[in-house]
Structure formats: structure tokens, C-alpha cells
Design a protein around this motif. Structure first.
Motif, PDB file in Angstrom:
ATOM      1  N   ILE A 192      44.666  29.231  32.661  1.00 58.72           N
ATOM      2  CA  ILE A 192      44.204  30.468  33.251  1.00 58.72           C
ATOM      3  C   ILE A 192      45.078  31.660  32.816  1.00 58.72           C
ATOM      4  O   ILE A 192      44.714  32.820  33.059  1.00 58.72           O
ATOM      5  CB  ILE A 192      44.172  30.357  34.789  1.00 58.72           C
ATOM      6  CG1 ILE A 192      45.533  29.949  35.326  1.00 58.72           C
ATOM      7  CG2 ILE A 192      43.117  29.442  35.276  1.00 58.72           C
ATOM      8  CD1 ILE A 192      45.645  29.929  36.821  1.00 58.72           C
ATOM      9  N   LYS A 247      42.083  44.075  36.479  1.00 61.86           N
ATOM     10  CA  LYS A 247      41.584  42.705  36.425  1.00 61.86           C
ATOM     11  C   LYS A 247      40.322  42.633  37.263  1.00 61.86           C
ATOM     12  O   LYS A 247      40.348  42.897  38.455  1.00 61.86           O
ATOM     13  CB  LYS A 247      42.649  41.738  36.949  1.00 61.86           C
ATOM     14  CG  LYS A 247      42.197  40.296  37.113  1.00 61.86           C
ATOM     15  CD  LYS A 247      43.377  39.439  37.563  1.00 61.86           C
ATOM     16  CE  LYS A 247      42.945  38.065  38.030  1.00 61.86           C
ATOM     17  NZ  LYS A 247      42.372  38.083  39.389  1.00 61.86           N
ATOM     18  N   ARG A 258      43.659  35.233  31.102  1.00 60.90           N
ATOM     19  CA  ARG A 258      43.800  36.312  32.088  1.00 60.90           C
ATOM     20  C   ARG A 258      44.465  37.527  31.456  1.00 60.90           C
ATOM     21  O   ARG A 258      43.998  38.659  31.629  1.00 60.90           O
ATOM     22  CB  ARG A 258      44.630  35.830  33.271  1.00 60.90           C
ATOM     23  CG  ARG A 258      44.957  36.939  34.272  1.00 60.90           C
ATOM     24  CD  ARG A 258      45.641  36.379  35.504  1.00 60.90           C
ATOM     25  NE  ARG A 258      46.795  35.571  35.160  1.00 60.90           N
ATOM     26  CZ  ARG A 258      47.235  34.541  35.884  1.00 60.90           C
ATOM     27  NH1 ARG A 258      46.591  34.188  36.982  1.00 60.90           N
ATOM     28  NH2 ARG A 258      48.302  33.864  35.503  1.00 60.90           N
ATOM     29  N   TYR A 273      45.603  45.688  38.643  1.00 62.71           N
ATOM     30  CA  TYR A 273      46.294  44.398  38.540  1.00 62.71           C
ATOM     31  C   TYR A 273      47.793  44.650  38.564  1.00 62.71           C
ATOM     32  O   TYR A 273      48.352  45.228  37.630  1.00 62.71           O
ATOM     33  CB  TYR A 273      45.885  43.706  37.245  1.00 62.71           C
ATOM     34  CG  TYR A 273      46.582  42.405  36.960  1.00 62.71           C
ATOM     35  CD1 TYR A 273      46.365  41.282  37.743  1.00 62.71           C
ATOM     36  CD2 TYR A 273      47.459  42.290  35.882  1.00 62.71           C
ATOM     37  CE1 TYR A 273      46.994  40.070  37.466  1.00 62.71           C
ATOM     38  CE2 TYR A 273      48.091  41.084  35.589  1.00 62.71           C
ATOM     39  CZ  TYR A 273      47.858  39.993  36.387  1.00 62.71           C
ATOM     40  OH  TYR A 273      48.477  38.795  36.118  1.00 62.71           O
ATOM     41  N   HIS A 303      40.235  34.364  37.762  1.00 62.36           N
ATOM     42  CA  HIS A 303      41.432  34.693  36.979  1.00 62.36           C
ATOM     43  C   HIS A 303      41.110  35.506  35.724  1.00 62.36           C
ATOM     44  O   HIS A 303      41.913  35.536  34.797  1.00 62.36           O
ATOM     45  CB  HIS A 303      42.164  33.413  36.593  1.00 62.36           C
ATOM     46  CG  HIS A 303      42.643  32.623  37.778  1.00 62.36           C
ATOM     47  ND1 HIS A 303      43.736  32.997  38.519  1.00 62.36           N
ATOM     48  CD2 HIS A 303      42.147  31.502  38.367  1.00 62.36           C
ATOM     49  CE1 HIS A 303      43.927  32.130  39.505  1.00 62.36           C
ATOM     50  NE2 HIS A 303      42.984  31.215  39.438  1.00 62.36           N
ATOM     51  N   ASP A 304      39.940  36.122  35.687  1.00 60.50           N
ATOM     52  CA  ASP A 304      39.543  36.962  34.541  1.00 60.50           C
ATOM     53  C   ASP A 304      39.352  36.149  33.263  1.00 60.50           C
ATOM     54  O   ASP A 304      39.375  36.699  32.162  1.00 60.50           O
ATOM     55  CB  ASP A 304      40.589  38.059  34.297  1.00 60.50           C
ATOM     56  CG  ASP A 304      39.958  39.442  34.161  1.00 60.50           C
ATOM     57  OD1 ASP A 304      38.945  39.694  34.833  1.00 60.50           O
ATOM     58  OD2 ASP A 304      40.462  40.267  33.380  1.00 60.50           O
ATOM     59  N   GLN A 305      39.130  34.847  33.407  1.00 61.68           N
ATOM     60  CA  GLN A 305      39.087  33.988  32.222  1.00 61.68           C
ATOM     61  C   GLN A 305      37.862  34.212  31.346  1.00 61.68           C
ATOM     62  O   GLN A 305      37.860  33.830  30.171  1.00 61.68           O
ATOM     63  CB  GLN A 305      39.189  32.508  32.621  1.00 61.68           C
ATOM     64  CG  GLN A 305      38.063  31.991  33.501  1.00 61.68           C
ATOM     65  CD  GLN A 305      38.422  32.034  34.975  1.00 61.68           C
ATOM     66  OE1 GLN A 305      39.011  32.997  35.434  1.00 61.68           O
ATOM     67  NE2 GLN A 305      38.061  30.992  35.707  1.00 61.68           N
TER      68      GLN A 305
END
Length: 539
Positions: free
Chosen positions: A39, A62, A43, A67, A460-462
Motif C-alpha cells: 500500500i 490523498k 499511495r 494528506y 490508501h490511494d492505491q
């Protein structure tokens, strides 16, 4: 320069070239054969993408919100490359290798500064550093630790320059390192650079204490000024919550979280032979270090101990331990090991690292044959050839190395080979579970078609960079709240995480794939409501 010094300098250059060659090999393995992994890597590059998309280079974002967990220096480095080469995935993955190469050069220069009369320390130091197992992995990862090590090394150069009498230049360099280190990973840079500076009266007797500690204070204030030059305008632009987070919440919360993770005081100790593999598995180095520390410890050795030991002790007392927190200590270990080996004419004990590599090869081969289960669980069997190559490398290294008085290059090459082959063995089986591009592209297509996309659980912004998403996902943690949202948005889609793809049999799925230890699926509203009505699918 006499003939002997010239030969030593050529040997040093050869060792540096070998270290850089190993770094290039490992970089190629990482970029071409493994995905950017969730992650963490996904991220950070996702945050960089959102900043780029917004044209806001002051406040990291994010999933559409400020963030505050990391400062932006590495993010800026990603964006600097995009400004030159266009938005791509390969540049963020090159940042750490390039910084790692700079770290090798700074380590070589630090060896010359610590032991100016010993030309046989710098070359072995870069070989040791470039081949330590943990260092090889993080040298090719889009994470902050190798960059933090760079500023730690710059701070150490500044400390030594100040101790040598050039206080203005030295403390200015130390302050620059502190400021840029804070912009890299926060105030933790102080833990990495201050112990060696504060212990200078031990490793460099004769300093004027009042001037010395006054200089350290000036360096800290300079570093704070550099960090605040970003933090103050960013806090004003990011709003009250973000401002509180970067000035107070980040440090306090991380301390609380660190002490909440209950890893015992001794947790690092059994890991050290693995993290510093193959060097701490070599009895020859143990003997050399023991002899050097007990009988010949000099100014440079005391400096390395002042750099390394207080930080290791401090991290041991913090419950939230992670292996990569120790990355900035690796140059200190490499320098200390190289100095200890400098006067040794013959170093024995290659049987232990050879046996360790042989055992690893046997384990990988057994996994490939299905004789033992994978520790990663639920993945395909690895290929057999990396395990076989490791076994051959172990035998070949032992037979060749025992004929050499000091097989430093061979041991370093063995360490790099283990890192590369271990990744090659595991990449194939785990690749589908770590490559988020299929799901990211499905989300992108759904958003482009006008569908709102929700995400169940922590995000997690993946998917943001992999899918080049231009709109945030709607984050919903609670099952009941998600049911309500789906009922109110029958045209919406949602990202869910079933424990296994097989649990979705009979349910209409827009897209699905393995993800880490389970699965991820994109479903329309009606299908998602069906899944939520059957809790065992997500349990």
C-alpha cells in the motif's frame, strides 16, 4: 602518490563500480519485473498524481483531502521528473535508485574524511552498503527511507566538517540536512543526526563545548527555518485541520501509535543478521569487529558507534518498530565494518553465509515443488530455477571464496544475487495480487462512464495513479451506511474486498482480481447489496 596508493585507489574505484553495477541490476529487476506495490509505493505516487492533477504543489492530497502523514519533498522529486519526461511510472521508481547511488558516493567520501590515511576503507564500505539485504530492497522502492539516509549522510559530513574547525560551513550543512530531512520524513531526522553531533566530545576530544553545542543549536534553528518555509504557507493553504496535523498531530499521533504497537524491546536483535545479510552472517567479520572495537577503536570508529548505537537503542524502546526505520544506520555499519576489515590479512568463516544461501535455495525449490507451503499463502507455486541458482551460487561462492584471503567482492556479489533471485522467485506468484492496474482501470472506466464509485473501508490511494483517476472515491466504512448509499445511488458502483474471489461465484461482478492476501471487486449497486446481505462473503 606512490605505486601502492595508486593500486589502492584503482581497487577503490573498482569496488565502487561493482557496487553501482549491482544497484543497476537490482533496479532493472524492480522496474521491469515487479509492480509498484501497495500500500505504500502506490499511495505515495498516488499523492504525487493528485498534487500534479490539481496543480497544487504546496499541500499534498490523498483521495481529494489534504494528506498530512508525510512532508512533500519526495513527492516534489516525482513531479520534477514528470515536468521533464511527462507523467509516467518509471521516473518515481528511479528516484530511490538514483538517491542510493548518491549515498554510495557520500559514504565513500565519508570514509576518506574519517580515515584520511587509509585508502582501503572507502571501497569495502560501499560494497558492504550496496549488498546489505534490506538496503537492496529499499534502494529500489518508491519510499522515503533511502532519501532520509541521504540527508543523514549530509548531516554527518557537516558534523565532521564542523569538528575539523570549519564551524560555519559544517553547521550550515548540518542545518540544511536537518531541514531537508524534516521535509522528507518529519522530525525523525533529528534522531538520526543529533546523537553523533551531541557525542562529539567523546569521538573528537578537545572541542570547545560552548561553541560546539551553540553551533548545534544554530543548525537546528536553520533546519527548522527550512522546514517552516514550507510548513507555514502549506498550513495556511490547507486549512485548520491540516495545519493542526502537520504542526502538532503528526508528531504526537505517531509517538502514540509507535508505543501502541507492542513489539518487544529485543525485536530488532534477531532480525539484524537478516537485515544486514550477508555481512552479519560472516564469522570473519565478527572477529574483525571484535578485535577492532576492543583494541584499535579510533576516532572514526567512535564516530560510527555514536551515529549507530544510540539510534538503535532509541528505536528499540519505541514499540512501533519497522525494519526500514534502520535504513539511515546502514552507512554507519558499512563504514565500521570496512574499517574493522582494513588490517585483516585473511578472513575465514564463509561456510555460514554459504550455508544460509544454500538453505534459502532449498526452501525456494521445496516451495516450487509444492513440498512446503508458501509463507505468502494463496499464491501460485514459484519457479524452480531461482532456488536452483541460489544453491549453485552458494556452492560456487564457498569453493571460490575459501581460496581467497579476503573475498569482499565475492560476498557482496552473493548478497546482490540473493536479493535479485529472491525477488525473481516470488514476483511471478505474487504479481497478480500486487498489480493494481486491472482494478484501477475498471474504476477509471466506471467514473468516465458517469458512475459514482464508492470504496468500502480504508482507502490508501492505491488506484489513483495506476488508473489516472481524476475524481476521488466516496469512502464509506460502515456496512449500513454503504447499504443506504447504494439504495440512494442505484447507478453507483462500489469497491469491496471479499476474502476470496470464489466467494463471489453467482454474483454479477464488473471486475475482480486477487489483492494482497484476499481479493478486490468492483460491483454495481444491486450486486453489492446482495453481497452485503451475505456477510460471509466479506468476513
Amino acid at each position: 602518490m606512490n605505486v601502492r596508493e595508486s593500486a589502492s585507489s584503482q581497487s577503490e574505484r573498482g569496488m565502487l563500480l561493482l557496487a553501482l553495477s549491482m544497484l543497476v541490476l537490482l533496479t532493472l529487476v524492480a522496474i521491469f519485473l515487479r509492480p509498484m506495490t501497495p500500500i505504500d509505493e502506490t499511495r505515495y505516487v498516488g499523492v504525487a498524481w493528485e498534487m500534479w492533477l490539481r496543480g497544487d504543489f504546496l499541500v499534498p492530497f490523498k483521495n481529494g483531502a489534504p494528506y498530512s502523514h508525510k512532508p512533500p519533498l519526495m513527492i516534489w522529486m516525482f513531479q520534477a521528473g514528470w515536468a521533464v519526461f511527462g507523467v509516467n511510472e518509471w521516473w518515481p521508481r528511479l528516484v530511490s535508485p538514483l538517491v542510493s547511488a548518491a549515498n554510495l558516493l557520500l559514504t565513500l567520501a565519508l570514509a576518506r574524511r574519517l580515515w584520511p590515511g587509509r585508502v582501503k576503507v572507502g571501497g569495502p564500505a560501499v560494497l558492504v552498503l550496496a549488498s546489505c539485504l534490506l538496503w537492496t530492497f529499499f534502494s529500489t522502492a518508491a519510499m522515503f527511507d533511502i532519501l532520509l539516509a541521504l540527508f543523514t549522510l549530509i548531516g554527518m559530513h557537516g558534523t565532521l566538517i564542523a569538528a575539523e574547525g570549519n564551524g560555519k560551513r559544517g553547521f550550515a550543512l548540518l542545518g540544511l540536512a536537518i531541514g531537508l530531512g524534516v521535509l522528507t520524513k518529519g522530525p525523525v531526522i533529528l534522531l538520526h543526526v543529533l546523537p553523533a553531533a551531541l557525542l562529539a566530545p567523546w569521538w573528537n576530544p578537545g572541542l570547545r563545548w560552548s561553541h560546539w553545542f551553540g553551533g548545534i543549536l544554530v543548525a537546528i534553528l536553520l533546519g527548522a527555518a527550512i522546514a517552516l518555509s514550507w510548513a507555514i504557507p502549506a498550513g495556511l493553504a490547507g486549512g485548520e485541520e491540516y495545519r493542526q496535523a502537520i504542526f502538532f498531530g503528526q508528531t504526537v499521533n505517531r509517538m502514540v501509535e509507535s508505543f501502541a504497537h507492542r513489539r518487544p524491546l529485543w525485536w530488532y536483535l534477531p532480525l539484524l543478521p537478516l537485515l544486514f545479510f550477508p555481512w552479519l552472517l560472516w564469522p570473519g567479520l565478527w572477529r574483525a569487529l571484535s578485535h577492532y572495537v576492543r583494541r584499535e577503536l579510533d576516532r572514526g570508529g567512535r564516530f560510527c558507534l555514536a551515529w549507530m548505537l544510540p539510534v538503535l537503542v532509541a528505536f528499540s524502546f519505541i514499540s512501533g518498530k519497522q525494519p526500514h526505520y534502520l535504513i539511515p544506520l546502514f552507512p554507519a555499519f558499512a563504514l565500521l565494518a570496512a574499517r574493522a576489515m582494513a588490517k585483516e590479512q585473511q578472513m575465514k568463516g564463509l561456510w555460514l553465509p554459504s550455508l544460509g544461501v544454500l538453505a534459502l535455495g532449498i526452501v525456494l525449490l521445496a516451495m516450487a515443488r509444492g513440498w512446503i507451503g508458501s509463507p505468502l499463502g494463496g499464491v501460485e507455486l514459484p519457479e524452480a530455477w531461482p532456488g536452483l541458482l541460489l544453491m549453485l551460487a552458494a556452492v560456487g561462492f564457498y569453493l571460490l571464496g575459501r581460496r581467497l584471503a579476503k573475498p569482499l567482492a565475492q560476498l557482496a556479489a552473493l548478497g546482490a544475487a540473493v536479493s535479485a533471485l529472491l525477488q525473481l522467485a516470488l514476483i511471478g506468484p505474487v504479481y497478480p495480487a500486487y498489480d493494481v492496474h486491472p482494478m484501477a482501470m475498471a474504476i477509471k472506466q466506471a467514473q468516465d462512464s458517469g458512475h459514482l464509485v464508492a470504496h468500502h473501508g480504508e482507502y490508501h490511494d492505491q488506484y489513483h495513479f495506476a488508473g489516472r483517476l481524476q475524481a476521488p472515491l466516496i469512502l464509506i466504512d460502515d456496512n449500513e451506511a454503504l447499504k443506504t448509499w447504494l439504495s440512494e445511488h442505484p447507478e453507483g458502483n462500489v469497491v469491496l474486498y471479499p476474502k476470496d474471489i470464489k466467494r463471489l461465484e453467482g454474483i454479477r461482478v464488473i471486475a475482480s482480481q486477487r489483492y494482497l492476501g484476499g481479493a478486490v471487486a468492483l460491483l454495481d449497486a444491486q450486486s453489492a447489496l446482495t453481497v452485503l446481505a451475505t456477510p460471509k462473503v466479506l468476513d
